[in-house]
Design an enzyme around this catalytic site. Sequence first.
Site, mmCIF file in Angstrom:
data_model
loop_
_atom_site.group_PDB
_atom_site.id
_atom_site.type_symbol
_atom_site.label_atom_id
_atom_site.label_comp_id
_atom_site.label_asym_id
_atom_site.label_seq_id
_atom_site.Cartn_x
_atom_site.Cartn_y
_atom_site.Cartn_z
ATOM 1 C CB ILE A 400 -2.171 -0.021 -5.382
ATOM 2 C CG1 ILE A 400 -1.636 -1.048 -6.378
ATOM 3 C CG2 ILE A 400 -3.673 0.180 -5.564
ATOM 4 C CD1 ILE A 400 -2.189 -2.454 -6.167
ATOM 5 C CG HIS A 401 -2.710 7.079 -3.979
ATOM 6 N ND1 HIS A 401 -1.908 7.332 -2.894
ATOM 7 C CD2 HIS A 401 -3.624 8.077 -4.033
ATOM 8 C CE1 HIS A 401 -2.310 8.448 -2.312
ATOM 9 N NE2 HIS A 401 -3.356 8.923 -2.982
ATOM 10 N N PRO A 402 -4.905 4.699 -2.725
ATOM 11 C CG PRO A 402 -6.480 5.774 -1.366
ATOM 12 C CD PRO A 402 -6.350 4.882 -2.585
#
Length: 427
Positions: A400-402
């Site tokens: 899962i960014h960031p």
Amino acid sequence: MHQAALLGDRIRDAPHYGWEVPQQVPHDWRKMAEAVQNHVKSLNWGHRVQLQDRKVKYFNIKASFVNEHVVCGVTKGGKETLLSAEHIVIATGGRPRYPTNIEGALEHGITSDDIFWLKESPGKTLVVGASYVALECAGFLTGLSLDTTVMMRSIPLRGFDQQMSSLVTEHMASHGTQFLRGCTPSRVKKLPDGQLQVTWKDLASGREDMGTFDTVLWAIGRVPETRSLNLEKAGVNTNPNTHKILVDAQEATSVPHIYAIGDAAEGRPELTPTATMAGRLLAQRLCGQSSDLMDYDNVPTTVFTPLEYGCVGLSEEEAVARHGEEHVEVYHAFYKPLEFTVAERDSSQCYIKMVCLREPPQLVLGLHFLGPNAGEVTQGFALGIKCGASYTQVMRTVGIHPTCAEEVAKLRITKRSGLEPTVTGCG
């Protein structure tokens, strides 16, 4: 109190994000302590209410065994009550230990039990010990802008991964906590002005030194609350060295209908969640609802130092000792959390290490995470490791960014390769 210290860091970050705040923001210990203590009291009251709602009789008495089925409880006023039961569960926990060979230690020192109930700031503080309790307390005291020194006899965080432990103390030292390494205190003396003069010895040189502090906090380990229980009258066996109660896989003591859970039991992690789950499973077995036993392998935990350290499974040292160095692969990386970028914070100790078996599919033996929100990150990966996750499966997990957690799924460099891990950014 850890959260209070982290908020102080956020205030220092705020100007980088456009918030016009004073550079020196004072902290009110009394207000914080009152809020924390009121919260703890509300928790205690909530437990009392739940017991009452579930028709559980609660006796506020100090108990000891009369025989294997009877305990005697004494109130503060000295009134005695005899209680008998078919099954008895001992869950008395432990207390911080005071040193017995140091002059003035008991008279002038406090423990972690006391610091949370201080109405006034402890001021300049010497924390003696290198346990997670010692480092957590020293961390939040430094974070609250108090002059704090940690005195440690040997290594920090014994039993934890030592590379990670070194990074924890490096970060603390770079953010203001002072360390006296390889030293042991010999005397605590109260001066006329109320300050405490501490004398200590450097074990390497043999040289004696001294310093003055407002507070001396002992964090040198804990002892189980078992010695006043008259366990011998019930035939319950303990370890003569630790005074902890010997138990089997079903939490049963040497007397089959007497059980022990939590810190009072030998060989159990001194962690609240493990005791809670062990108690729940024991209750279900006693009621005939389940036969499930507590599994003490791969229990996740987090050390709430200023830069949090979360881990689950084996340390690198334990993995090598158990499987042999040639059968262990370690993937690692330094990284820069997104929240450290704009605020220009030093991220040189933000580090992740995954310890795996070398043979495919490379079963994950342990995960070690040093950085913000380590408890949240570790809790999530603990489920996968508990279910037998492999390195390959973790690498196939989309991050899962960031977030900092996504860095775990990007570990590519092994220690064996000799390549230095590059710093990756969450941004």
